[in-house]
Motif scaffolding. Sequence first.
Motif, PDB file in Angstrom:
ATOM      1  N   VAL A   1       0.837  -1.268   0.193  1.00 16.17           N
ATOM      2  CA  VAL A   1       0.068   0.192   0.076  1.00 16.17           C
ATOM      3  C   VAL A   1       0.988   1.349   0.047  1.00 16.17           C
ATOM      4  CG1 VAL A   1      -1.428   1.481   1.249  1.00 16.17           C
ATOM      5  CG2 VAL A   1      -1.992  -1.270   1.249  1.00 16.17           C
ATOM      6  N   ARG A   2       1.943   1.278   0.810  1.00 19.25           N
ATOM      7  CA  ARG A   2       2.783   2.490   1.065  1.00 19.25           C
ATOM      8  C   ARG A   2       3.493   2.815  -0.385  1.00 19.25           C
ATOM      9  NH1 ARG A   2       3.233   4.548   6.063  1.00 19.25           N
ATOM     10  NH2 ARG A   2       5.453   5.405   5.396  1.00 19.25           N
ATOM     11  N   SER A   3       3.723   1.595  -1.049  1.00 20.11           N
ATOM     12  CA  SER A   3       4.719   1.697  -2.163  1.00 20.11           C
ATOM     13  C   SER A   3       3.834   1.984  -3.613  1.00 20.11           C
ATOM     14  CB  SER A   3       5.433   0.559  -2.779  1.00 20.11           C
ATOM     15  OG  SER A   3       4.692  -0.416  -2.522  1.00 20.11           O
ATOM     16  N   SER A   4       2.425   2.151  -3.507  1.00 17.66           N
ATOM     17  CA  SER A   4       1.392   2.539  -4.460  1.00 17.66           C
ATOM     18  C   SER A   4       0.426   3.798  -4.436  1.00 17.66           C
ATOM     19  CB  SER A   4       0.387   1.154  -4.445  1.00 17.66           C
ATOM     20  OG  SER A   4      -0.435   1.544  -5.461  1.00 17.66           O
ATOM     21  N   ALA A   5       0.775   4.765  -5.270  1.00 12.60           N
ATOM     22  CA  ALA A   5       0.061   6.010  -5.190  1.00 12.60           C
ATOM     23  C   ALA A   5      -1.432   5.551  -5.480  1.00 12.60           C
ATOM     24  CB  ALA A   5       0.581   6.979  -6.479  1.00 12.60           C
ATOM     25  N   LYS A   6      -1.536   4.599  -6.215  1.00 14.09           N
ATOM     26  CA  LYS A   6      -3.044   4.150  -6.382  1.00 14.09           C
ATOM     27  C   LYS A   6      -3.746   3.663  -5.169  1.00 14.09           C
ATOM     28  CE  LYS A   6      -5.853   0.935  -9.233  1.00 14.09           C
ATOM     29  NZ  LYS A   6      -5.954   0.006 -10.327  1.00 14.09           N
ATOM     30  N   GLU A   7      -3.135   2.811  -4.483  1.00 12.71           N
ATOM     31  CA  GLU A   7      -3.562   2.207  -3.299  1.00 12.71           C
ATOM     32  C   GLU A   7      -3.895   3.575  -2.287  1.00 12.71           C
ATOM     33  OE1 GLU A   7      -5.200  -0.665  -2.791  1.00 12.71           O
ATOM     34  OE2 GLU A   7      -4.779  -0.868  -4.840  1.00 12.71           O
ATOM     35  N   LEU A   8      -2.904   4.377  -2.099  1.00 12.56           N
ATOM     36  CA  LEU A   8      -3.030   5.265  -1.052  1.00 12.56           C
ATOM     37  C   LEU A   8      -3.971   6.096  -1.239  1.00 12.56           C
ATOM     38  CD1 LEU A   8       1.022   6.002  -0.858  1.00 12.56           C
ATOM     39  CD2 LEU A   8      -0.517   5.212   1.059  1.00 12.56           C
ATOM     40  N   SER A   9      -4.437   6.725  -2.728  1.00  5.05           N
ATOM     41  CA  SER A   9      -5.189   7.529  -2.953  1.00  5.05           C
ATOM     42  C   SER A   9      -6.768   7.059  -2.579  1.00  5.05           C
ATOM     43  CB  SER A   9      -5.245   7.708  -4.578  1.00  5.05           C
ATOM     44  OG  SER A   9      -5.167   6.763  -5.400  1.00  5.05           O
ATOM     45  N   LYS A  10      -6.831   5.764  -2.452  1.00  7.52           N
ATOM     46  CA  LYS A  10      -7.974   5.266  -2.021  1.00  7.52           C
ATOM     47  C   LYS A  10      -8.265   5.498  -0.560  1.00  7.52           C
ATOM     48  CE  LYS A  10      -7.759   1.127  -5.221  1.00  7.52           C
ATOM     49  NZ  LYS A  10      -7.676  -0.218  -5.302  1.00  7.52           N
ATOM     50  N   LEU A  11      -7.087   5.418   0.224  1.00 10.68           N
ATOM     51  CA  LEU A  11      -7.384   5.768   1.718  1.00 10.68           C
ATOM     52  C   LEU A  11      -7.084   7.369   2.196  1.00 10.68           C
ATOM     53  CD1 LEU A  11      -5.219   2.704   2.643  1.00 10.68           C
ATOM     54  CD2 LEU A  11      -7.688   2.918   2.694  1.00 10.68           C
ATOM     55  N   LEU A  12      -6.458   7.985   1.402  1.00 11.16           N
ATOM     56  CA  LEU A  12      -6.223   9.325   1.601  1.00 11.16           C
ATOM     57  C   LEU A  12      -7.277  10.320   0.823  1.00 11.16           C
ATOM     58  CD1 LEU A  12      -2.197   9.499   1.660  1.00 11.16           C
ATOM     59  CD2 LEU A  12      -3.846   8.987   3.674  1.00 11.16           C
ATOM     60  N   ALA A  13      -7.911  11.210   1.830  1.00  7.90           N
ATOM     61  CA  ALA A  13      -8.749  12.117   1.041  1.00  7.90           C
ATOM     62  C   ALA A  13      -7.948  13.215   0.104  1.00  7.90           C
ATOM     63  CB  ALA A  13      -9.551  12.851   2.015  1.00  7.90           C
ATOM     64  N   ASP A  14      -8.719  13.728  -0.707  1.00  4.11           N
ATOM     65  CA  ASP A  14      -8.063  14.554  -1.654  1.00  4.11           C
ATOM     66  C   ASP A  14      -7.477  15.788  -0.773  1.00  4.11           C
ATOM     67  OD1 ASP A  14      -8.863  13.205  -3.867  1.00  4.11           O
ATOM     68  OD2 ASP A  14     -10.515  14.423  -4.430  1.00  4.11           O
ATOM     69  N   ASP A  15      -8.306  16.190   0.223  1.00  4.35           N
ATOM     70  CA  ASP A  15      -7.548  17.384   1.010  1.00  4.35           C
ATOM     71  C   ASP A  15      -6.540  16.900   2.344  1.00  4.35           C
ATOM     72  OD1 ASP A  15      -9.781  16.135   2.225  1.00  4.35           O
ATOM     73  OD2 ASP A  15     -10.599  18.181   2.923  1.00  4.35           O
ATOM     74  N   PHE A  16      -6.292  15.692   2.305  1.00  2.00           N
ATOM     75  CA  PHE A  16      -5.309  14.916   3.249  1.00  2.00           C
ATOM     76  C   PHE A  16      -4.068  16.086   3.395  1.00  2.00           C
ATOM     77  CE2 PHE A  16      -1.718  12.837   4.530  1.00  2.00           C
ATOM     78  CZ  PHE A  16      -2.153  12.247   5.560  1.00  2.00           C
ATOM     79  N   PHE A  17      -3.807  16.173   4.935  1.00  5.35           N
ATOM     80  CA  PHE A  17      -2.607  16.646   5.061  1.00  5.35           C
ATOM     81  C   PHE A  17      -2.017  16.110   6.478  1.00  5.35           C
ATOM     82  CE2 PHE A  17      -5.583  19.379   7.479  1.00  5.35           C
ATOM     83  CZ  PHE A  17      -4.887  19.888   8.622  1.00  5.35           C
ATOM     84  N   GLU A  18      -0.611  16.173   6.636  1.00  9.46           N
ATOM     85  CA  GLU A  18      -0.038  15.396   7.816  1.00  9.46           C
ATOM     86  C   GLU A  18       0.878  16.376   8.216  1.00  9.46           C
ATOM     87  OE1 GLU A  18       3.104  11.697   8.783  1.00  9.46           O
ATOM     88  OE2 GLU A  18       1.686  11.462   7.021  1.00  9.46           O
ATOM     89  N   PHE A  19       1.195  16.295   9.822  1.00  7.36           N
ATOM     90  CA  PHE A  19       2.160  16.670  10.613  1.00  7.36           C
ATOM     91  C   PHE A  19       2.951  15.573  10.989  1.00  7.36           C
ATOM     92  CE2 PHE A  19      -0.768  20.181  12.477  1.00  7.36           C
ATOM     93  CZ  PHE A  19      -0.743  21.083  11.368  1.00  7.36           C
ATOM     94  N   GLY A  20       4.333  15.196  10.158  1.00  3.77           N
ATOM     95  CA  GLY A  20       4.966  14.164  10.247  1.00  3.77           C
ATOM     96  C   GLY A  20       5.795  14.020  11.466  1.00  3.77           C
TER      97      GLY A  20
END
Length: 117
Positions: free
Chosen positions: A22-41
Motif C-alpha cells: 500500500v505504501r509503495s502504491s500511489a493508487k492504493e494510497l489515493s483510495k485511503l487518503l482524502a483529496d484534502d489530506f495533510f499530515e504533521f509528520g
Amino acid sequence: MNVNSIKNELLQLEKRLLEPEVRSSAKELSKLLADDFFEFGSSGKIWSRKEGLSPNGIGVVRMQLSDFDIYPLSEDIVLTTYKIFNEEKMQHSLRSSVWKYKDTKWQMVFHQGTPIV
C-alpha cells in the motif's frame, strides 16, 4: 455501524497504511487518503496528499501498531489514536488520524506523528 465495528474497520485501514504494497502504491494510497489530506509528520515535516504522493507512494517502513483506540467526533468523523514502533529507526511515536466517512468509505483527512522521547 456501531462503535466496535467502526473501531475494527479503522484499525484495519490504519494497518493497511503500514503495508509495503500500500505504501509503495500511489493508487492504493489515493483510495485511503482524502483529496484534502495533510499530515504533521513525526519528522516535523508538513505535507499534503498532493505534495507527498509520488508515483512510488510514500516509502516502505517496518512499523508495529499498538494501543489503538477511537473517539467519534460526529456521525461521520472519527479520531483514531495509537502508538507506532518504527523498527528501522528504533523509535516510538504517538499517532492520531482523523477519518471521514463519505461515499460509502472511510478516508483519512489528517494525520499526526509525535516522537516519544
